[in-house]
Design a protein around this motif. Structure first.
Motif, short mmCIF file in Angstrom:
data_model
loop_
_atom_site.label_atom_id
_atom_site.label_comp_id
_atom_site.label_asym_id
_atom_site.label_seq_id
_atom_site.Cartn_x
_atom_site.Cartn_y
_atom_site.Cartn_z
N CYS A 203 50.76 47.20 26.27
CA CYS A 203 50.01 47.74 27.23
C CYS A 203 48.80 48.37 27.22
O CYS A 203 47.74 48.46 27.88
CB CYS A 203 50.85 48.30 28.56
SG CYS A 203 52.38 47.02 29.18
N SER B 29 46.68 48.47 24.82
CA SER B 29 45.82 47.83 24.80
C SER B 29 44.82 47.26 25.56
O SER B 29 43.90 46.30 25.45
CB SER B 29 45.85 46.28 23.58
OG SER B 29 46.86 45.88 24.37
N TYR B 30 44.86 47.42 26.90
CA TYR B 30 44.33 47.52 28.15
C TYR B 30 43.52 48.36 28.33
O TYR B 30 44.61 49.74 29.06
CB TYR B 30 45.06 46.48 29.05
CG TYR B 30 45.88 44.71 28.19
CD1 TYR B 30 44.24 43.80 28.49
CD2 TYR B 30 47.15 44.94 27.70
CE1 TYR B 30 44.96 42.55 28.17
CE2 TYR B 30 47.35 43.37 27.20
CZ TYR B 30 46.48 42.99 27.53
OH TYR B 30 46.90 41.35 26.87
N SER C 111 42.56 48.38 31.78
CA SER C 111 43.43 48.48 33.21
C SER C 111 44.91 47.59 33.60
O SER C 111 44.71 46.79 32.79
CB SER C 111 42.46 48.44 34.41
OG SER C 111 41.77 46.54 34.19
N SER C 112 45.74 48.11 34.17
CA SER C 112 46.41 47.20 34.25
C SER C 112 46.53 45.78 35.19
O SER C 112 46.96 44.65 34.89
CB SER C 112 47.69 47.66 36.03
OG SER C 112 46.82 48.51 36.95
N LEU D 250 43.38 43.97 34.05
CA LEU D 250 43.29 43.02 32.85
C LEU D 250 44.95 42.74 32.15
O LEU D 250 44.61 42.10 31.37
CB LEU D 250 42.34 43.86 31.98
CG LEU D 250 40.80 44.29 32.82
CD1 LEU D 250 40.25 44.94 31.37
CD2 LEU D 250 39.74 42.92 32.44
N ALA D 251 45.50 43.50 32.30
CA ALA D 251 46.85 42.88 31.92
C ALA D 251 46.82 42.16 32.13
O ALA D 251 47.82 41.41 31.59
CB ALA D 251 47.92 44.68 31.39
N ASP E 225 45.55 38.47 31.42
CA ASP E 225 45.61 38.05 30.56
C ASP E 225 47.37 37.47 30.57
O ASP E 225 47.53 36.77 29.72
CB ASP E 225 45.98 39.23 29.56
CG ASP E 225 46.24 38.79 27.62
OD1 ASP E 225 44.83 37.68 27.77
OD2 ASP E 225 46.20 39.53 27.08
N CYS F 173 52.67 45.21 33.48
CA CYS F 173 51.77 47.19 32.50
C CYS F 173 51.65 47.54 33.55
O CYS F 173 50.68 48.06 34.10
CB CYS F 173 51.19 46.36 31.43
SG CYS F 173 51.09 45.74 30.54
N TRP G 78 51.27 46.22 37.03
CA TRP G 78 51.05 45.70 37.78
C TRP G 78 51.41 46.20 39.07
O TRP G 78 52.36 45.86 39.23
CB TRP G 78 50.34 44.87 37.35
CG TRP G 78 49.38 44.36 37.98
CD1 TRP G 78 47.60 44.34 38.28
CD2 TRP G 78 49.35 43.05 39.12
NE1 TRP G 78 46.83 44.10 39.32
CE2 TRP G 78 47.93 42.73 40.06
CE3 TRP G 78 50.51 42.63 39.64
CZ2 TRP G 78 47.75 41.77 40.77
CZ3 TRP G 78 50.23 41.50 40.36
CH2 TRP G 78 48.93 40.70 41.41
#
Length: 243
Positions: free
Chosen positions: A195, A197-198, A200-201, A203-204, A207, A230, A232
């Motif tokens: 998590c 590496s992102y 925002s949540s 974008l996580a 992906d 992550c 979200w």
């Protein structure tokens, strides 16, 4: 003979001596002093005498003349005072305290100024329309309502990435409710590393869905198995729909 002469002389002197005023306890009890009607007057005289002898006597104060009273004079003063008040009001400069001039026009009463609604005033509304008119107005307003039927969310052209809004509206489970099986080996460390590496949540989550989620979690982004990676949260998107 010599003693007799001395005795006669003493009696003669006592007869000539004037009597002394009573200044004993009786005088103090009556509050009187020597040569005065009361002791306070005596004290005042004594202080004034000492001040004059020492050269520190205060300047003589002239008492104000007594007020003159009389029916005719009082009436004249009242008339003069009233005239002065009227003159001051007529020449008012607008500076507080404000005294309106008698020559000023009466203030205008605003019946229905633009931008001010009288809908909360029953008397004002009753003078404009009756209950039947209100019913017709409500019916006209209802006829103008437009109900927009929900439609499918549009797809973004030129992209095959998952739509997290559509995913949020398709799900109903609360955050934290496990729906999918996850492995527990080193889950917390993998979660933190993935998590981070992102940006925002959102974008996580996007992906996560693109990588096989929510059924599969190859990167360990959804350790509790609720389908949300992550941290979200689908709640904001569900709130728009009303659920």
């Amino acid at each position: 003979m010599r003693y007799l002469i001395c005795g006669v002389a003493s009696l003669a002197l006592m007869a000539c001596d004037p009597s002394m005023p009573d200044s004993g306890a009786g005088v103090a009890e009556r509050g009187q002093g020597v040569g005065f009607s009361d002791y306070d007057s005596y004290q005042s005289y004594h202080k004034e005498r000492e001040a004059r002898l020492n050269g520190t006597a205060p300047a003589t104060t002239i008492a104000a003349p007594p007020a003159v009273s009389g029916g005719a004079l009082d009436e004249a003063d009242s008339v003069a005072d009233s005239n002065a008040r009227i003159a001051a009001a007529a020449a008012n400069s607008g500076v507080a305290p404000l005294n309106a001039s008698p020559s000023n026009a009466a203030p205008a009463i605003v019946e229905n100024a633009r931008g001010i609604s009288g809908e909360n005033d029953f008397d004002a509304v009753a003078a404009q329309r009756d209950i039947d008119d209100d019913a017709r107005l409500i019916a006209e307003n209802r006829a103008q309502y437009q109900v927009v039927a929900p439609e499918a969310l549009p797809t973004r052209e030129g992209s095959n990435r998952p739509n997290i809004v559509a995913f949020a509206l398709q799900t109903t489970n609360p955050v934290g409710t496990a729906l999918y099986k996850r492995g527990g080996f080193n889950a917390e460390a993998k979660y933190q590393r993935a998590c981070a590496s992102y940006a925002s949540s959102d974008l996580a989550q996007e992906d996560f869905l693109a990588s096989g989620g929510p059924e599969k979690d190859r990167k360990g982004m959804d350790p509790d198995g609720d389908g949300f990676a992550c941290s979200w949260n689908p709640a904001p998107f569900r709130a728009v729909r009303g659920g």
